[in-house]
Design a protein around this motif. Structure first.
Motif, PDB file in Angstrom:
ATOM      1  N   PHE A 184      16.292 -10.488  -2.657  1.00 12.28           N
ATOM      2  CA  PHE A 184      14.713 -10.819  -2.654  1.00 12.28           C
ATOM      3  C   PHE A 184      14.483 -10.037  -3.836  1.00 12.28           C
ATOM      4  O   PHE A 184      13.654 -11.171  -4.408  1.00 12.28           O
ATOM      5  N   ALA A 185      13.909  -9.265  -3.899  1.00  9.83           N
ATOM      6  CA  ALA A 185      13.260  -8.762  -4.716  1.00  9.83           C
ATOM      7  C   ALA A 185      13.347  -9.200  -6.335  1.00  9.83           C
ATOM      8  O   ALA A 185      12.810  -9.427  -7.112  1.00  9.83           O
ATOM      9  N   GLN A 186      15.275  -9.240  -6.468  1.00 15.34           N
ATOM     10  CA  GLN A 186      15.566  -9.232  -7.974  1.00 15.34           C
ATOM     11  C   GLN A 186      15.043 -10.925  -7.937  1.00 15.34           C
ATOM     12  O   GLN A 186      15.421 -11.819  -8.713  1.00 15.34           O
ATOM     13  N   TRP A 187      15.928 -12.101  -6.833  1.00 20.64           N
ATOM     14  CA  TRP A 187      15.716 -13.489  -7.432  1.00 20.64           C
ATOM     15  C   TRP A 187      13.908 -13.785  -7.520  1.00 20.64           C
ATOM     16  O   TRP A 187      13.787 -14.613  -8.410  1.00 20.64           O
ATOM     17  N   LEU A 188      13.224 -13.210  -6.486  1.00 23.87           N
ATOM     18  CA  LEU A 188      11.769 -13.264  -6.674  1.00 23.87           C
ATOM     19  C   LEU A 188      11.894 -12.862  -8.672  1.00 23.87           C
ATOM     20  O   LEU A 188      10.421 -13.413  -8.819  1.00 23.87           O
ATOM     21  N   TYR A 189      11.483 -11.110  -8.613  1.00 22.30           N
ATOM     22  CA  TYR A 189      11.251 -11.217 -10.333  1.00 22.30           C
ATOM     23  C   TYR A 189      11.779 -12.042 -11.106  1.00 22.30           C
ATOM     24  O   TYR A 189      11.371 -12.401 -12.313  1.00 22.30           O
ATOM     25  N   SER A 190      13.203 -12.785 -10.975  1.00 18.60           N
ATOM     26  CA  SER A 190      13.772 -13.399 -12.242  1.00 18.60           C
ATOM     27  C   SER A 190      13.042 -15.344 -11.952  1.00 18.60           C
ATOM     28  O   SER A 190      12.854 -15.395 -13.068  1.00 18.60           O
ATOM     29  N   LYS A 191      11.968 -15.039 -10.945  1.00 14.14           N
ATOM     30  CA  LYS A 191      11.783 -15.936 -10.940  1.00 14.14           C
ATOM     31  C   LYS A 191      10.439 -16.645 -11.633  1.00 14.14           C
ATOM     32  O   LYS A 191       9.705 -17.184 -11.673  1.00 14.14           O
ATOM     33  N   MET A 192       9.903 -15.347 -11.320  1.00 16.91           N
ATOM     34  CA  MET A 192       8.064 -15.255 -12.257  1.00 16.91           C
ATOM     35  C   MET A 192       8.451 -14.850 -13.868  1.00 16.91           C
ATOM     36  O   MET A 192       7.411 -15.041 -14.594  1.00 16.91           O
ATOM     37  N   LEU A 193       9.683 -14.961 -14.077  1.00 14.01           N
ATOM     38  CA  LEU A 193      10.271 -14.678 -15.809  1.00 14.01           C
ATOM     39  C   LEU A 193       9.864 -16.094 -16.953  1.00 14.01           C
ATOM     40  O   LEU A 193       9.840 -17.439 -15.854  1.00 14.01           O
ATOM     41  N   PRO A 194       9.406 -15.987 -17.595  1.00 12.05           N
ATOM     42  CA  PRO A 194       9.512 -17.873 -18.210  1.00 12.05           C
ATOM     43  C   PRO A 194      10.557 -17.591 -18.149  1.00 12.05           C
ATOM     44  O   PRO A 194      11.154 -17.480 -19.130  1.00 12.05           O
TER      45      PRO A 194
END
Length: 512
Positions: free
Chosen positions: A495-505
Motif C-alpha cells: 500500500f505504501a508503494q502504491w500510494l507513493y506511485s500515485k503521488m508522482l506526477p
C-alpha cells in the motif's frame, strides 16, 4: 523374455481383471447399500472441518522462505539474506527474553536473570557470560535491530553515492522517506487496535491495564495515546504505549531512519575519506556528547554498510586493507567480544552497582558521562561488532542464511508486534496454571492458579513448568505472526508503494 505380470492397481481408470470382478460379484452386491442421509452429513461435516483445519494450519507452512530454502535455493538468496536471518533470530530472542522475565518475576527470580553471574551469591547457568545473551538478550536483539536498519536503509543509497548517481539517489531517498512512516505504523495501528478491541469486548483481565467504561471510550483513549506516541518530534509524555508497551522501539526506529536519510544526503557529495570520517564523527557525537545511543546504532549500521560496499570493490582505506590477511582472527575475537558485551546486566544505571558485577568492574569505567542508562553503551558495541562479524564467519553466515532463520526474518516484524499480546492474554494464564504467578494473578485468575501441577524442577530459566507451556505459546505466537505478516504487514508495504506511485506526477503525453 517372460511376459511381465500386470500390476494390480485401484486407480480410477486402470484395467481390472473381469474374472476377479465376476468372482466377487455376489459378495459386493450383497454388501452394497445406498448412502444414508446421516452418513452423507457426517462425511460433509468431516470434509468441512478438514478444510477449516487445512486453512488454519496453512500459516504454519512457511511462505517464500521454507525451512529448507537454503539447501534448495542457495543461489536465489539475496547478498544480504544473512541480515534477514539475523533479524529473525533476534526477534526470537526478544520473545524468549520477555517470557523468561514475565514468568520468573512471579517467583521473584527475575533479578537473578537481570543481574550478573554470582549476584548475591547465586550461581545460575542462565546468568553466565555469553550464555546469558540467549536467556535475557532482548535488549541486545533490539540493538541489533537498529544496526541492521541502519545497514539496510543505507545500502541502496550508498551504492548510488559510490556511483555518483545523485538523481537516482534523490529519487530513492524521497521514496524511502515517504513510505517509512506507513511501513512502520500501519501494522502497529492494526495490531494494537485489534488487541485493544478484543480484550475490552471479551472482558479479559490484563495486568497493568486501565480499562475504560465503554468501547468508544477505549478507542478514543487508544487514539489519544497513539497520536502523541507516533509524533516523531514528541519530547515529553509517557514513552510507553500502554496497549503494547513492547513497541517503544518503533518511534525510535523512525527517528533513526530520519537520521540515516539525512546523513546520506548530507554526506553524498563528500569524498570517500571525508564521508567515512563524517560517519565516524557522527557516531562519536551521538555516543559521547548527546546520549543519542540509538542514533549511533543507526549510523554504525550505515558505516558498516559503507565499508562492506568498499570492500567488494577493493577500495577500503589502506589502514583496513593491511589487516585483510588476519581478518579471520580479528572477527572471531570481535564476535566473542560482542557476545560478552551483549550480556551486560540490565540493572546498571548506577555504575557502582555494575562494578559489583563479576567481570564488569573495569568495563564500567568505559561508560561515557553523557549516558543515562549505561547498558546501551555496551550494547552499541555488541550489536555493531556482531553485524560486522557475521558475514566474515562462514558457518555463522550460513546459519542465518538457513531456512529457519530466513523464515523468522520474514515474520520478524509481526512476531515483534504480536508476542506481547499473546504473553499478556494466553501466556499469563498458562504461566499462572503452571505455578508462575503473583498476587494480582492469584486474585484475578484464581481459577487458573496451579491447575497444571507441573514441577518447578530444573535450572533457572529451563524449569519444566516454564518450558512445557512453550509447546502451545510459541507455535500460537508464530502462527499469529504469520497471519499478521500475510494479512497486514505485506499489504502495508504494498500500500505504501502504491500510494507513493500515485503521488508522482504523470509523464506528459507525447504528441504525434
Amino acid at each position: 523374455m517372460a511376459k511381465a505380470e500386470p500390476q494390480l492397481s485401484n486407480g480410477l481408470l486402470d484395467d481390472v481383471d473381469m474374472g476377479e470382478v465376476e468372482a466377487n460379484k455376489v459378495t459386493w452386491e450383497a454388501d452394497w447399500k445406498p448412502a444414508t442421509q446421516i452418513r452423507l452429513r457426517v462425511k460433509r461435516a468431516f470434509l468441512g472441518w478438514a478444510s477449516v483445519a487445512r486453512r488454519l494450519a496453512a500459516p504454519f507452512r512457511p511462505k517464500g522462505a521454507g525451512f529448507n530454502a537454503s539447501s534448495r535455493n542457495k543461489d536465489l538468496l539475496r547478498p544480504t539474506a544473512w541480515l534477514d536471518g539475523l533479524r529473525g533470530f533476534a526477534a526470537l530472542l526478544v520473545y524468549w527474553h520477555h517470557h523468561e522475565l514475565w514468568a520468573h518475576d512471579g517467583a521473584k527470580q527475575s533479578h537473578f536473570l537481570e543481574h550478573g553471574f554470582a549476584y548475591e551469591g547465586n550461581y545460575h547457568f542462565a546468568a553466565l557470560p555469553f550464555v546469558r545473551s540467549f536467556f535475557t538478550g532482548g535488549h541486545y536483539a533490539v540493538s541489533v535491530f537498529f544496526v541492521i536498519s541502519g545497514y539496510v536503509l543505507s545500502s541502496k543509497p550508498l551504492s548510488l553515492i559510490h556511483e555518483r548517481d545523485y538523481v537516482k539517489l534523490g529519487d530513492n531517498v524521497a521514496s524511502a522517506l515517504f513510505r517509512r512512516w506507513l511501513r512502520l505504523y500501519l501494522p502497529f495501528i492494526a495490531t494494537t487496535f485489534v488487541y485493544m478491541s478484543l480484550w475490552h469486548v471479551l472482558g479479559l483481565w490484563i495486568i497493568d491495564t486501565n480499562r475504560q467504561k465503554t468501547w468508544p471510550n477505549e478507542v478514543w483513549n487508544w487514539y489519544a495515546e497513539f497520536k502523541n506516541f507516533s509524533f516523531v518530534f514528541n519530547t515529553g509524555g509517557n514513552p510507553w504505549f500502554s496497549y503494547n508497551f513492547h513497541l517503544w522501539s518503533i518511534p525510535v526506529e523512525f527517528k533513526g531512519s530520519i537520521v540515516v536519510y539525512t546523513s546520506l544526503l548530507a554526506f553524498s557529495r563528500c569524498s570517500k575519506s571525508a564521508r567515512l570520517w563524517c560517519e565516524t564523527a557522527l557516531i562519536f557525537y551521538f555516543m559521547y556528547i548527546s546520549d543519542a545511543w540509538y542514533c549511533a546504532m543507526f549510523v554504525s549500521g550505515m558505516l558498516i554498510c559503507d565499508l562492506d560496499l568498499l570492500a567488494k570493490k577493493q577500495q577500503l582505506p589502506p589502514v583496513l586493507s593491511r589487516l585483510s590477511s588476519i581478518k579471520k582472527f580479528i572477527f572471531y575475537h570481535l564476535l566473542a567480544l560482542s557476545l560478552y558485551l551483549g550480556g551486560v546486566p540490565e540493572a546498571n544505571r548506577d555504575m557502582q552497582s555494575l562494578r559489583k558485577m563479576r567481570g564488569w568492574y573495569y568495563l564500567s569505567f568505559l561508560k561515557p558521562q553523557a549516558f543515562f542508562d549505561g547498558k546501551w553503551f555496551y550494547l552499541f558495541w555488541a550489536a555493531s561488532l556482531l553485524v560486522a562479524s557475521v558475514p566474515r564467519i562462514p558457518w555463522l553466515k550460513a546459519f542465518f542464511e538457513g531456512g529457519f532463520c530466513q523464515y523468522l526474518g520474514r515474520i520478524s516484524y509481526s512476531l515483534y508486534l504480536v508476542h506481547g499480546p499473546v504473553l499478556w492474554t494466553l501466556g499469563d494464564r498458562f504461566y499462572t496454571a503452571a505455578g508462575w504467578h503473583q498476587e494480582a494473578q492469584l486474585f484475578h485468575l484464581k481459577h487458573w492458579a496451579d491447575k497444571f501441577g507441573l514441577p518447578m524442577a530444573g535450572p533457572l530459566g529451563l524449569e519444566v513448568s516454564f518450558l512445557l507451556p512453550q509447546i502451545v505459546l510459541l507455535p500460537v505466537t508464530i502462527w499469529l505472526a504469520e497471519i499478521v505478516t500475510r494479512a497486514i504487514d505485506e499489504p502495508s508495504v504494498k500500500f505504501a508503494q502504491w500510494l507513493y506511485s500515485k503521488m508522482l506526477p504523470r509523464a506528459p503525453a507525447v504528441k504525434e
